[in-house]
Design a protein around this motif. Structure first.
Motif, PDB file in Angstrom:
ATOM      1  N   VAL A  28       0.840  -1.208   0.000  1.00  0.00           N
ATOM      2  CA  VAL A  28       0.000   0.000   0.000  1.00  0.00           C
ATOM      3  C   VAL A  28       0.872   1.254   0.000  1.00  0.00           C
ATOM      4  O   VAL A  28       0.625   2.197  -0.758  1.00  0.00           O
ATOM      5  CB  VAL A  28      -0.973  -0.007   1.205  1.00  0.00           C
ATOM      6  CG1 VAL A  28      -1.571   1.366   1.448  1.00  0.00           C
ATOM      7  CG2 VAL A  28      -2.071  -1.030   0.972  1.00  0.00           C
ATOM      8  N   CYS A  29       1.905   1.273   0.830  1.00  0.00           N
ATOM      9  CA  CYS A  29       2.789   2.455   0.881  1.00  0.00           C
ATOM     10  C   CYS A  29       3.465   2.694  -0.465  1.00  0.00           C
ATOM     11  O   CYS A  29       3.576   3.843  -0.906  1.00  0.00           O
ATOM     12  CB  CYS A  29       3.828   2.285   1.979  1.00  0.00           C
ATOM     13  SG  CYS A  29       3.136   2.355   3.639  1.00  0.00           S
ATOM     14  N   LYS A  30       3.884   1.632  -1.132  1.00  0.00           N
ATOM     15  CA  LYS A  30       4.509   1.766  -2.454  1.00  0.00           C
ATOM     16  C   LYS A  30       3.485   2.235  -3.488  1.00  0.00           C
ATOM     17  O   LYS A  30       3.797   3.056  -4.348  1.00  0.00           O
ATOM     18  CB  LYS A  30       5.128   0.441  -2.891  1.00  0.00           C
ATOM     19  CG  LYS A  30       6.397   0.110  -2.140  1.00  0.00           C
ATOM     20  CD  LYS A  30       6.936  -1.259  -2.518  1.00  0.00           C
ATOM     21  CE  LYS A  30       8.204  -1.554  -1.736  1.00  0.00           C
ATOM     22  NZ  LYS A  30       8.616  -2.956  -1.877  1.00  0.00           N
ATOM     23  N   GLY A  38       4.427   9.035  -2.383  1.00  0.00           N
ATOM     24  CA  GLY A  38       4.236  10.456  -2.660  1.00  0.00           C
ATOM     25  C   GLY A  38       3.059  11.031  -1.881  1.00  0.00           C
ATOM     26  O   GLY A  38       2.940  12.249  -1.745  1.00  0.00           O
ATOM     27  N   PHE A  39       2.188  10.176  -1.382  1.00  0.00           N
ATOM     28  CA  PHE A  39       1.086  10.622  -0.523  1.00  0.00           C
ATOM     29  C   PHE A  39       1.333  10.025   0.861  1.00  0.00           C
ATOM     30  O   PHE A  39       1.594   8.830   0.979  1.00  0.00           O
ATOM     31  CB  PHE A  39      -0.275  10.153  -1.060  1.00  0.00           C
ATOM     32  CG  PHE A  39      -1.420  10.687  -0.251  1.00  0.00           C
ATOM     33  CD1 PHE A  39      -1.855  11.991  -0.431  1.00  0.00           C
ATOM     34  CD2 PHE A  39      -2.036   9.900   0.711  1.00  0.00           C
ATOM     35  CE1 PHE A  39      -2.894  12.500   0.335  1.00  0.00           C
ATOM     36  CE2 PHE A  39      -3.078  10.395   1.476  1.00  0.00           C
ATOM     37  CZ  PHE A  39      -3.504  11.705   1.289  1.00  0.00           C
ATOM     38  N   PRO A  40       1.282  10.849   1.903  1.00  0.00           N
ATOM     39  CA  PRO A  40       1.624  10.368   3.249  1.00  0.00           C
ATOM     40  C   PRO A  40       0.658   9.306   3.792  1.00  0.00           C
ATOM     41  O   PRO A  40      -0.524   9.562   3.984  1.00  0.00           O
ATOM     42  CB  PRO A  40       1.566  11.634   4.107  1.00  0.00           C
ATOM     43  CG  PRO A  40       1.668  12.773   3.151  1.00  0.00           C
ATOM     44  CD  PRO A  40       1.034  12.288   1.877  1.00  0.00           C
ATOM     45  N   VAL A  41       1.212   8.115   4.017  1.00  0.00           N
ATOM     46  CA  VAL A  41       0.489   7.002   4.631  1.00  0.00           C
ATOM     47  C   VAL A  41       1.195   6.692   5.947  1.00  0.00           C
ATOM     48  O   VAL A  41       2.408   6.460   5.966  1.00  0.00           O
ATOM     49  CB  VAL A  41       0.496   5.749   3.733  1.00  0.00           C
ATOM     50  CG1 VAL A  41      -0.164   4.564   4.445  1.00  0.00           C
ATOM     51  CG2 VAL A  41      -0.180   6.029   2.397  1.00  0.00           C
ATOM     52  N   ALA A  57       6.362   4.234   4.202  1.00  0.00           N
ATOM     53  CA  ALA A  57       5.397   4.955   5.040  1.00  0.00           C
ATOM     54  C   ALA A  57       5.955   6.319   5.416  1.00  0.00           C
ATOM     55  O   ALA A  57       7.163   6.491   5.594  1.00  0.00           O
ATOM     56  CB  ALA A  57       5.090   4.159   6.310  1.00  0.00           C
ATOM     57  N   ALA A  58       5.053   7.284   5.547  1.00  0.00           N
ATOM     58  CA  ALA A  58       5.449   8.622   5.979  1.00  0.00           C
ATOM     59  C   ALA A  58       5.705   8.649   7.485  1.00  0.00           C
ATOM     60  O   ALA A  58       6.288   9.594   7.989  1.00  0.00           O
ATOM     61  CB  ALA A  58       4.358   9.625   5.621  1.00  0.00           C
TER      62      ALA A  58
END
Length: 189
Positions: free
Chosen positions: A138-140, A144-147, A166-167
């Protein structure tokens, strides 16, 4: 009374979190009346103001704005992020709890600032954890969007979260205990 005792503990924990450099705090007191949630939030805002710590209020964007916090954390039962963004503007920080890739896509389209995704690890009453492999995928997928990873995150497994794209991470039990919070914050510095 119970509210004042809990308030004192929460303020003490928030103060310690700010001193330790925790970047984001969520007031998650779901059982409080709107008045008590506002009073608690308004008493925390001066602690986080002019620091690197941002303050979010769980579910209640109206109380978050009225108390002067940085934003809101939305649940799956909250107003959609698009509605909150339209009503509260671009400077209002919006986080959203998610449990699936489709929820993350909807959150991104809804102009939220970040998502919390999980449970990554086993947590009582939260169903089966997604596990590290699925979390990493999911993180990959949303690079670019904070997870942020949530769910059973503590000192024993935090490094696994931080090794993904992950962010960051979120934790309830592990970061509400000041000694545990101190160990965690010292381990990531």
């Amino acid at each position: 009374d119970n509210f004042e005792s809990a308030r004192s503990t929460i303020i003490s924990t928030v103060t310690a979190a700010v001193e330790m450099g925790v970047s984001l705090i969520q007031v998650r007191e779901k059982q409080l009346s709107a008045k008590n949630l506002f009073d608690l939030s308004a008493s925390i805002v001066p602690i986080t103001r002019n620091t690197d710590t941002r303050l979010l209020i769980n579910d209640r964007a109206d109380i978050a704005r009225a108390a002067g916090s940085d934003g809101v954390h939305l649940t799956t039962r909250s107003l959609p992020a698009t509605v909150v963004r339209q009503k509260f503007g671009a400077d209002f920080l919006i986080g959203v709890s998610t449990n699936s890739a489709s929820e993350i896509r909807a959150t991104i389209e809804g102009e939220a600032d970040f998502v919390v995704f999980g449970p990554v690890f086993r947590v009582a009453d939260k169903g089966a954890p997604i596990g590290m492999e699925a979390f990493d995928i999911v993180c990959k997928a949303f690079d670019g969007f904070p997870v942020l990873g949530l769910g059973g995150v503590d000192e024993s497994n935090l490094s696994a979260i931080l090794e993904t794209k992950a962010a960051g991470f979120a934790a309830i039990r592990a970061l509400n205990d000041v000694d545990s919070m101190r160990r965690i914050m010292n381990s990531i510095k």
